[in-house]
Write an enzyme that holds these catalytic residues in place. Structure first.
Site, PDB file in Angstrom:
ATOM      1  N   HIS A 234      -5.343  -9.281  -1.392  1.00 43.93           N
ATOM      2  CA  HIS A 234      -4.584  -9.668  -2.589  1.00 43.93           C
ATOM      3  C   HIS A 234      -3.593 -10.785  -2.234  1.00 43.93           C
ATOM      4  CE1 HIS A 234      -2.313  -8.613  -6.408  1.00 43.93           C
ATOM      5  NE2 HIS A 234      -1.387  -9.251  -5.730  1.00 43.93           N
ATOM      6  N   GLU A 235      -2.825 -10.577  -1.180  1.00 43.97           N
ATOM      7  CA  GLU A 235      -1.795 -11.563  -0.829  1.00 43.97           C
ATOM      8  C   GLU A 235      -2.414 -12.850  -0.289  1.00 43.97           C
ATOM      9  OE1 GLU A 235       0.782 -10.888  -2.116  1.00 43.97           O
ATOM     10  OE2 GLU A 235       0.756  -8.712  -2.235  1.00 43.97           O
ATOM     11  N   HIS A 238      -3.402 -15.003  -3.137  1.00 47.42           N
ATOM     12  CA  HIS A 238      -2.285 -15.766  -3.721  1.00 47.42           C
ATOM     13  C   HIS A 238      -2.114 -17.101  -2.997  1.00 47.42           C
ATOM     14  CE1 HIS A 238      -0.860 -13.021  -6.697  1.00 47.42           C
ATOM     15  NE2 HIS A 238      -0.306 -12.142  -5.888  1.00 47.42           N
ATOM     16  N   HIS A 244      -2.061 -13.388 -10.797  1.00 51.65           N
ATOM     17  CA  HIS A 244      -2.572 -12.045 -11.087  1.00 51.65           C
ATOM     18  C   HIS A 244      -3.643 -12.061 -12.170  1.00 51.65           C
ATOM     19  CE1 HIS A 244       1.177 -10.122  -9.203  1.00 51.65           C
ATOM     20  NE2 HIS A 244       0.173 -10.160  -8.352  1.00 51.65           N
ATOM     21  N   CYS A 245      -4.613 -11.211 -11.973  1.00 49.34           N
ATOM     22  CA  CYS A 245      -5.732 -11.080 -12.908  1.00 49.34           C
ATOM     23  C   CYS A 245      -5.346 -10.117 -14.029  1.00 49.34           C
ATOM     24  CB  CYS A 245      -6.945 -10.551 -12.145  1.00 49.34           C
ATOM     25  SG  CYS A 245      -8.381 -10.288 -13.177  1.00 49.34           S
ATOM     26  N   CYS A 250      -9.590  -5.269 -10.968  1.00 46.21           N
ATOM     27  CA  CYS A 250      -9.772  -6.289  -9.929  1.00 46.21           C
ATOM     28  C   CYS A 250      -8.668  -6.156  -8.884  1.00 46.21           C
ATOM     29  CB  CYS A 250      -9.693  -7.655 -10.630  1.00 46.21           C
ATOM     30  SG  CYS A 250      -9.706  -9.087  -9.559  1.00 46.21           S
ATOM     31  N   CYS A 269     -13.178  -9.550  -9.510  1.00 45.16           N
ATOM     32  CA  CYS A 269     -13.892  -9.684 -10.777  1.00 45.16           C
ATOM     33  C   CYS A 269     -14.532 -11.083 -10.825  1.00 45.16           C
ATOM     34  CB  CYS A 269     -12.906  -9.481 -11.930  1.00 45.16           C
ATOM     35  SG  CYS A 269     -11.893 -10.931 -12.247  1.00 45.16           S
TER      36      CYS A 269
HETATM   37 ZN   LIG Z   1       0.392 -10.191  -6.290  1.00 44.93          ZN
HETATM   38 ZN   LIG Z   2      -9.819 -10.692 -11.278  1.00 44.27          ZN
END
Ligand SMILES: [Zn+2]
Ligand SMILES: [Zn+2]
Length: 316
Positions: A234-235, A238, A244-245, A250, A269
């Site tokens: 996740h990071e 970025h 953010h989704c 996701c 996703c």
């Molecule tokens: Zn985040």
């Molecule tokens: Zn997504």
């Protein structure tokens, strides 16, 4: 609030963000628009981005979840591409991990396994630097009054990372088992990043139930690894400029609490897959094959089954 493009506070301190705003999960038309037109893409990529039943819509947030507290408009693929995000290239093509402080084997994710996770996920070279001790002359610390655990001041860590950014680094991510705080008035932060300077620091401390005085479940090592992989991908995403989704279930969904993080899948996703593929230029089949191998070794059975399902559709 600071601009998400200049500084991402990846989790808010406890007690903040308590204004509940309405978030309506987007419908199928809006989700498709977020993916954008795919007609001109190669056949395999078009199939990879088709929003079929393998991709669930984002669920409505509960009152304590991220989207109940943060009005995020979302970022379509086209908005992402128009933002001219940082992209890896021949000169700056490696993701670097910088372990900070101790990673005791019994209570930490394996650094080698985290490296393999990022390498499979982003299909890029991932290098782990030699662990760096916490130099308290350069990094401010304090003892948190409730947890009685030492915390490191995240901006001090980022200042150190900026100085050691390797010439061939796409980004440099500090990872630590110690707790972090972003400024003295805050309780804690899971991590912090500067996209412009391509550095970030993330803590895995709060992914251990023992941190909160709770018992570790039998599958504790798998749980800690899964949580750590999620925050790592996740990071790192970025760092590619992904916001953010808000479209699908996701790994790039925002998260306000551990329950919400645990509920999130480890997968991308179609909107977020398209963004990363556009930046990193990977072969989607090779990526799913590498992920299937990684998930199998890691013991993430649900993700193995999902990756196989995707491969079946892409290869048929
Ligand atoms: Zn985040
Ligand atoms: Zn997504």
């Amino acid at each position: 609030m600071k601009s998400p493009l200049s500084l991402l506070a990846v989790a808010l301190a406890l007690g903040s963000g308590d204004t509940v705003m309405g978030f309506e999960p987007p419908g199928p038309v809006e989700r498709r628009l977020a993916i954008g037109p795919t007609k001109s893409l190669p056949e395999v990529l078009r199939r990879a981005l088709a929003p079929d039943e393998d991709f669930l819509p984002i669920p409505a947030p509960s009152a304590i979840d991220w989207l109940a507290a943060h009005a995020e408009p979302g970022q379509t693929f086209e908005q992402f591409a128009a933002s001219t995000p940082n992209r890896p290239d021949a000169q700056r093509g490696a993701i670097y991990l910088q372990p900070l402080g101790e990673f005791p084997a019994s209570q930490s994710p394996s650094l080698g396994t985290l490296r393999e996770c990022a390498a499979a996920y982003f299909q890029m070279e991932v290098k782990t630097l030699a662990p760096m001790a916490v130099d308290t002359n350069k990094v401010s610390t304090r003892v948190h009054p409730a947890t009685k655990k030492r915390q490191l001041l995240a901006p001090d860590v980022m200042a150190l990372l900026k100085q050691e950014l390797p010439a061939d680094a796409f980004c440099l991510l500090g990872i630590t088992m110690e707790d972090l705080y972003p400024e003295p008035s805050w309780n804690f932060v899971f991590g912090q990043a500067s996209l412009r300077e391509r550095v970030g620091v993330y803590s895995f401390a709060r992914y251990d139930p023992v941190f909160f005085g709770q018992a570790r479940p039998d599958d504790y090592q798998t749980l800690l690894l899964r949580r750590s992989c999620k925050v790592l991908v996740h990071e790192t995403a970025h760092m590619f400029g992904l916001q953010h989704c808000v479209y699908f279930d996701c790994v790039i969904n925002g998260s306000n609490n551990l329950r919400e993080s645990d509920r999130r899948p480890l997968r991308l996703c179609p909107v977020c897959l398209r963004k990363l593929q556009y930046s990193a230029g990977f072969d989607v089949i090779k990526r799913y094959e590498a992920l299937e191998r990684f998930y199998l070794a890691a013991g993430f059975g649900d993700e193995v089954r999902w990756a196989r399902k995707r491969l079946g559709k892409l290869k048929s």
